[in-house]
Design an enzyme around this catalytic site. Sequence first.
Site, PDB file in Angstrom:
ATOM      1  N   LYS A  22       0.782  -1.240   0.000  1.00 22.11           N
ATOM      2  CA  LYS A  22       0.000   0.000   0.000  1.00 22.11           C
ATOM      3  C   LYS A  22       0.815   1.292   0.000  1.00 22.11           C
ATOM      4  O   LYS A  22       0.272   2.368  -0.248  1.00 22.11           O
ATOM      5  CB  LYS A  22      -0.937   0.029   1.234  1.00 22.11           C
ATOM      6  CG  LYS A  22      -2.062  -0.981   1.166  1.00 22.11           C
ATOM      7  CD  LYS A  22      -3.115  -0.577   0.156  1.00 22.11           C
ATOM      8  CE  LYS A  22      -4.035  -1.694  -0.232  1.00 22.11           C
ATOM      9  NZ  LYS A  22      -3.937  -2.116  -1.636  1.00 22.11           N
ATOM     10  N   TYR A  81      -7.018  -5.242  -1.128  1.00 18.22           N
ATOM     11  CA  TYR A  81      -5.772  -5.429  -1.878  1.00 18.22           C
ATOM     12  C   TYR A  81      -5.816  -4.681  -3.215  1.00 18.22           C
ATOM     13  O   TYR A  81      -4.824  -4.062  -3.612  1.00 18.22           O
ATOM     14  CB  TYR A  81      -5.501  -6.921  -2.093  1.00 18.22           C
ATOM     15  CG  TYR A  81      -4.073  -7.208  -2.505  1.00 18.22           C
ATOM     16  CD1 TYR A  81      -3.070  -7.333  -1.546  1.00 18.22           C
ATOM     17  CD2 TYR A  81      -3.728  -7.349  -3.850  1.00 18.22           C
ATOM     18  CE1 TYR A  81      -1.748  -7.574  -1.915  1.00 18.22           C
ATOM     19  CE2 TYR A  81      -2.418  -7.592  -4.227  1.00 18.22           C
ATOM     20  CZ  TYR A  81      -1.436  -7.710  -3.258  1.00 18.22           C
ATOM     21  OH  TYR A  81      -0.131  -7.941  -3.621  1.00 18.22           O
TER      22      TYR A  81
END
Length: 396
Positions: free
Chosen positions: A303, A391
Amino acid sequence: MPGEAELRTQVAIIGAGPAGLLLGQLLHREGIDAVILERRSADYVLGRIRAGVLESGTVDLIARAGCDQRLRQEGLPHDGVNLCFGGARHRIDLAGLTGGKQVTVYGQTEVTRDLMEARSAAGARTVYEAAGVHLEGFGSSRPLVHFLKGGIAQTLECDFIAGCDGFHGVCRQSVPERAIETFERVYPFGWLGLLADVPPVNEELIYVNHEDGFALCSMRSMTRSRYYLQCPADEKVEHWSDQRFWEALRARLDPEAAAALTTGPALEKSVARLRSFVAEPLRFGRLFLAGDAAHIVPPTGAKGLNLAASDIRYLSEALVEYFNGGSTAGLDAYSTRALARIWKAERFSWWMTSMLHRFPEVGRFGHKIQLAELEYLVSSEAASASLAENYVGLPY
Ligand code: RFL
Ligand code: PHB
């Protein structure tokens, strides 16, 4: 005359990482002038091997910046991701669980190179090896940035400062302590990364929970692999010969992957410490923090770079609204909007890290709980869908 500004721009961007370069390009496309000040050389910035997985929102933003040509050709779209535990591999069908969303495997180094090339083709100003950057007056309507280039003192006068200078940068540190709150967790381990010109062990990424510790099989292309091993936080890279790395990795993989693993000489090896960190707020008068300057996530959720991009999306839209529309609404809302998404990515990255790594202090009970969570995750569509949704990237 002392104190007189030698340079003038609308937005002074500190840092030529992906956050600063992307902001510069998005502003340029809207006719807004920006100068980037970067402490390092361009080659040094390009030499750092970091993230590799882009959310579709990040790809869209790079397209908006006009820098997605090579990414579309060379990036590898992935429909799924794999979890390996108890010696068996389980696939999470990202696309099937999210209505067709994918992630794209394309290295941060390549994103940075594409943005740098577009910036120099546009003739936009970047000062590399700008030393001693020092901010002044961001609480007033006339902020100044002082720096040294080739030993000569210069001053950049601007309307706004974008602090895109990473975790160890000067911008967050320029804010008075009483004006900023920070939240932090440092993990008791690191990641040892290795890059090699060998075909990836699998077409999709594999995240491994193993008794010896976490492992990750990733890639940069179909001929270049990126692998990681959990290691002690203070591990010395010199203690890891290529052979030791490959043996330790093979031992953590499922039998099929272990048999398929191709080894070769390392192009790069490095240790990164794992940390979660958030600073609040992200705006201080005419100074805005974005990317790693404002927050750090452990890399387990892929991320870091994506979060830097989402900050830049909010900030670039706000600056365009201000300069081209005369409204301060976006600037006023920036901190709150960005932080809402940041905390969700912080949670996801912390959760993935907690589920997949060996934590010495939790003992055998903690390990059993991890395995139960992983079993639940791969057997429940609801739980798999939650992982998949995070995700591929939560909506902006
Ligand atoms: P960057 O990329 O750190 O860029 C900040 C830039 O600011 C410059 N700078 C200064 N310039 C002028 N004056 C100063 N005083 C300055 N101080 C610093 C720096 O030289 C640098 O060029 O931040 P940005 O743009 O916010 O981008 C964020 C991403 O780079 C970052 O989130 C990810 O790379 C995080 N990260 C990873 N993320 C993943 O998703 N997967 C990974 O595998 C992964 N590996 C990593 C990483 C971050 C690492 N760091 C920060 C040490 C591995 C490492 C080692
Ligand atoms: C990488 O390819 O470097 C990578 C991929 C996924 C992660 C972290 C790093 O979660």
